[in-house]
Design a protein around this motif. Sequence first.
Motif, mmCIF file in Angstrom:
data_model
loop_
_atom_site.group_PDB
_atom_site.id
_atom_site.type_symbol
_atom_site.label_atom_id
_atom_site.label_comp_id
_atom_site.label_asym_id
_atom_site.label_seq_id
_atom_site.Cartn_x
_atom_site.Cartn_y
_atom_site.Cartn_z
ATOM 1 N N HIS A 32 99.291 71.915 43.935
ATOM 2 C CA HIS A 32 98.286 71.739 42.881
ATOM 3 C C HIS A 32 96.954 71.288 43.495
ATOM 4 C CE1 HIS A 32 96.461 70.665 39.102
ATOM 5 N NE2 HIS A 32 96.434 69.384 39.390
ATOM 6 N N CYS A 33 97.021 70.365 44.417
ATOM 7 C CA CYS A 33 95.803 69.882 45.070
ATOM 8 C C CYS A 33 95.147 71.001 45.875
ATOM 9 C CB CYS A 33 96.107 68.683 45.960
ATOM 10 S SG CYS A 33 96.648 67.194 45.063
ATOM 11 N N TYR A 34 95.952 71.863 46.511
ATOM 12 C CA TYR A 34 95.376 72.997 47.242
ATOM 13 C C TYR A 34 94.654 73.941 46.290
ATOM 14 C CZ TYR A 34 94.974 77.488 49.541
ATOM 15 O OH TYR A 34 94.474 78.675 50.010
ATOM 16 N N ARG A 35 95.275 74.267 45.180
ATOM 17 C CA ARG A 35 94.610 75.164 44.220
ATOM 18 C C ARG A 35 93.309 74.547 43.719
ATOM 19 N NH1 ARG A 35 100.054 74.898 42.172
ATOM 20 N NH2 ARG A 35 101.260 76.692 42.916
ATOM 21 N N MET A 36 93.334 73.261 43.464
ATOM 22 C CA MET A 36 92.144 72.588 42.944
ATOM 23 C C MET A 36 91.041 72.506 43.990
ATOM 24 S SD MET A 36 92.230 71.558 39.745
ATOM 25 C CE MET A 36 90.987 70.255 39.783
ATOM 26 N N LEU A 37 91.396 72.323 45.272
ATOM 27 C CA LEU A 37 90.406 72.013 46.306
ATOM 28 C C LEU A 37 90.173 73.139 47.301
ATOM 29 C CD1 LEU A 37 91.586 68.343 46.924
ATOM 30 C CD2 LEU A 37 89.565 69.080 45.628
ATOM 31 N N GLY A 38 91.077 74.110 47.400
ATOM 32 C CA GLY A 38 90.881 75.250 48.274
ATOM 33 C C GLY A 38 91.000 74.969 49.748
ATOM 34 N N ASN A 77 92.952 63.984 38.424
ATOM 35 C CA ASN A 77 91.722 63.202 38.406
ATOM 36 C C ASN A 77 91.229 62.892 39.813
ATOM 37 O OD1 ASN A 77 90.837 62.545 35.541
ATOM 38 N ND2 ASN A 77 93.019 62.101 35.437
ATOM 39 N N VAL A 78 92.136 62.694 40.759
ATOM 40 C CA VAL A 78 91.725 62.540 42.152
ATOM 41 C C VAL A 78 91.027 63.813 42.628
ATOM 42 C CG1 VAL A 78 92.575 62.382 44.535
ATOM 43 C CG2 VAL A 78 93.428 60.802 42.790
ATOM 44 N N CYS A 79 91.613 64.976 42.324
ATOM 45 C CA CYS A 79 91.028 66.250 42.749
ATOM 46 C C CYS A 79 89.673 66.489 42.101
ATOM 47 C CB CYS A 79 91.976 67.401 42.419
ATOM 48 S SG CYS A 79 93.469 67.449 43.445
ATOM 49 N N LEU A 80 89.553 66.167 40.824
ATOM 50 C CA LEU A 80 88.273 66.358 40.144
ATOM 51 C C LEU A 80 87.191 65.474 40.762
ATOM 52 C CD1 LEU A 80 89.442 66.574 36.422
ATOM 53 C CD2 LEU A 80 88.433 68.417 37.788
ATOM 54 N N ARG A 81 87.563 64.263 41.116
ATOM 55 C CA ARG A 81 86.584 63.364 41.730
ATOM 56 C C ARG A 81 86.174 63.871 43.112
ATOM 57 N NH1 ARG A 81 87.832 59.352 44.799
ATOM 58 N NH2 ARG A 81 89.925 59.147 43.913
ATOM 59 N N LEU A 82 87.150 64.319 43.911
ATOM 60 C CA LEU A 82 86.833 64.824 45.246
ATOM 61 C C LEU A 82 85.986 66.092 45.178
ATOM 62 C CD1 LEU A 82 90.240 64.315 47.120
ATOM 63 C CD2 LEU A 82 88.144 62.978 47.378
ATOM 64 N N SER A 83 86.344 66.990 44.278
ATOM 65 C CA SER A 83 85.611 68.259 44.198
ATOM 66 C C SER A 83 84.189 68.060 43.689
ATOM 67 C CB SER A 83 86.365 69.251 43.305
ATOM 68 O OG SER A 83 86.445 68.794 41.977
ATOM 69 N N SER A 84 83.960 67.020 42.899
ATOM 70 C CA SER A 84 82.612 66.776 42.383
ATOM 71 C C SER A 84 81.653 66.328 43.481
ATOM 72 C CB SER A 84 82.656 65.723 41.272
ATOM 73 O OG SER A 84 82.959 64.439 41.801
ATOM 74 N N ARG A 85 82.192 65.868 44.608
ATOM 75 C CA ARG A 85 81.377 65.367 45.704
ATOM 76 C C ARG A 85 81.069 66.426 46.756
ATOM 77 N NH1 ARG A 85 84.876 59.890 47.038
ATOM 78 N NH2 ARG A 85 84.443 58.747 45.105
ATOM 79 N N ARG A 86 81.671 67.610 46.622
ATOM 80 C CA ARG A 86 81.550 68.618 47.666
ATOM 81 C C ARG A 86 81.149 69.956 47.064
ATOM 82 N NH1 ARG A 86 87.192 67.169 50.895
ATOM 83 N NH2 ARG A 86 86.651 64.996 51.319
ATOM 84 N N PRO A 87 80.562 70.833 47.876
ATOM 85 C CA PRO A 87 80.283 72.181 47.379
ATOM 86 C C PRO A 87 81.586 72.920 47.124
ATOM 87 C CG PRO A 87 79.895 72.052 49.743
ATOM 88 C CD PRO A 87 80.150 70.642 49.281
ATOM 89 N N ARG A 88 81.532 73.893 46.230
ATOM 90 C CA ARG A 88 82.744 74.649 45.945
ATOM 91 C C ARG A 88 83.123 75.488 47.161
ATOM 92 N NH1 ARG A 88 82.204 80.068 44.895
ATOM 93 N NH2 ARG A 88 80.097 80.855 44.492
ATOM 94 N N ARG A 89 84.388 75.717 47.313
ATOM 95 C CA ARG A 89 84.878 76.568 48.389
ATOM 96 C C ARG A 89 84.548 78.021 48.073
ATOM 97 N NH1 ARG A 89 86.967 73.872 53.076
ATOM 98 N NH2 ARG A 89 87.202 71.722 52.383
ATOM 99 N N MET A 90 84.129 78.762 49.092
ATOM 100 C CA MET A 90 83.683 80.130 48.852
ATOM 101 C C MET A 90 84.236 81.089 49.891
ATOM 102 S SD MET A 90 79.698 79.893 50.058
ATOM 103 C CE MET A 90 79.254 79.217 51.664
ATOM 104 N N LEU A 91 84.099 82.374 49.567
ATOM 105 C CA LEU A 91 84.420 83.456 50.482
ATOM 106 C C LEU A 91 83.143 83.921 51.180
ATOM 107 C CD1 LEU A 91 86.802 85.583 48.236
ATOM 108 C CD2 LEU A 91 87.449 83.909 49.981
ATOM 109 N N SER A 92 83.311 84.740 52.209
ATOM 110 C CA SER A 92 82.154 85.249 52.945
ATOM 111 C C SER A 92 81.202 86.016 52.050
ATOM 112 C CB SER A 92 82.628 86.146 54.090
ATOM 113 O OG SER A 92 83.443 85.421 54.989
ATOM 114 N N SER A 93 81.752 86.766 51.088
ATOM 115 C CA SER A 93 80.911 87.552 50.186
ATOM 116 C C SER A 93 80.081 86.684 49.265
ATOM 117 C CB SER A 93 81.767 88.514 49.366
ATOM 118 O OG SER A 93 82.776 87.810 48.656
#
Length: 336
Positions: A32-38, A77-93
């Motif tokens: 679940h944390c992987y899906r949330m954080l990539g 809620n841990v994942c939401l807090r961590l993801s709010s502090r970082r840019p979203r994970r992206m692909l090369s495209s």
Amino acid sequence: MIERAASPQEPPGDEAEFRQLVERYRREIYAHCYRMLGSVQDAEDALQESLLAAWRGLDGFEGRSSLRTWLFRVATNVCLRLSSRRPRRMLSSDHGPARSGTRDLGEPVTGPVWLEPWPDDLPADDEPDPAAAYLRRESVELAFVAALHHLPGTQRAVLILREVLGFTAAETAEILGTTSASVNSALQRAHVVVRERLPRRSQQAELATVGADGRRALVNAFMTAWERADVPALLDLLSEDARFTMPPLPAWFDGREDVGRFLTERVFATPWRLLPVAANGQPAFACYQYDGERFRLGAVNVLSLRDGRVSWIAGFVDPEVTRRFPVPAEISPQDR
């Protein structure tokens, strides 16, 4: 499909009891944390923080919901807090347009910005139901996780909780501290975005169509052609619109012709050896590059299929990513 507590549970009495009770949910929360954080690294950090927060917050668990629901509330809620502090994970495209020239691949783009692969030796769950296990594999496919990261954090959480983990709207609302109406609205909005970014069929459906024998034949043909630097044979395995990506390098190539040029002019300047692995429920290879003495792990390539051909070679060349796969760091020229 998903096992639930039949009735509210009493809080565990001590740390040993707590560890025993939460162990059955550890892998599910990890995925679940992987899906949330990539990111596998971020997922590991979130898992540890979640379990620590759950232990410290045991007094707040009053048994009105199942332990599983409560643990996912903490982890989400841990994942939401961590993801709010970082840019979203992206692909090369997402980072920039494809390139045609192969001379300049750009400087590596560092930092927590790239979507990372999920090694399949880290199971998404221990689900004994084949249909449920199929769903779990779909839910860690690269394309699906990438699509999730085009959603705001709360919508991402709602879609995962409802459609991957099987929580009801009411349970999801409890986890997120909102209402069922808000959950249903967020889910509808999330569907629109994700459907636009997903391929016509999942990788699990593609692999089922190919079958076990077809998968083995494709893996063997790809590995043989790569190790022989046989570009024509490799191109025969690719779809016309195949992509080759390689974060953290920003360069990527789109279309069989440009991919073939990159393979010829850059990739096969040195010999390679490949070891089949699996990642994100998809075929993958640990790729070893010859340095004059030994073959050293240089990349992990994850394959996406469409209609029996390779439509995307997702290469990952960051050593911090490749070292998370259960393979040796180097092999001798005699090893296979």
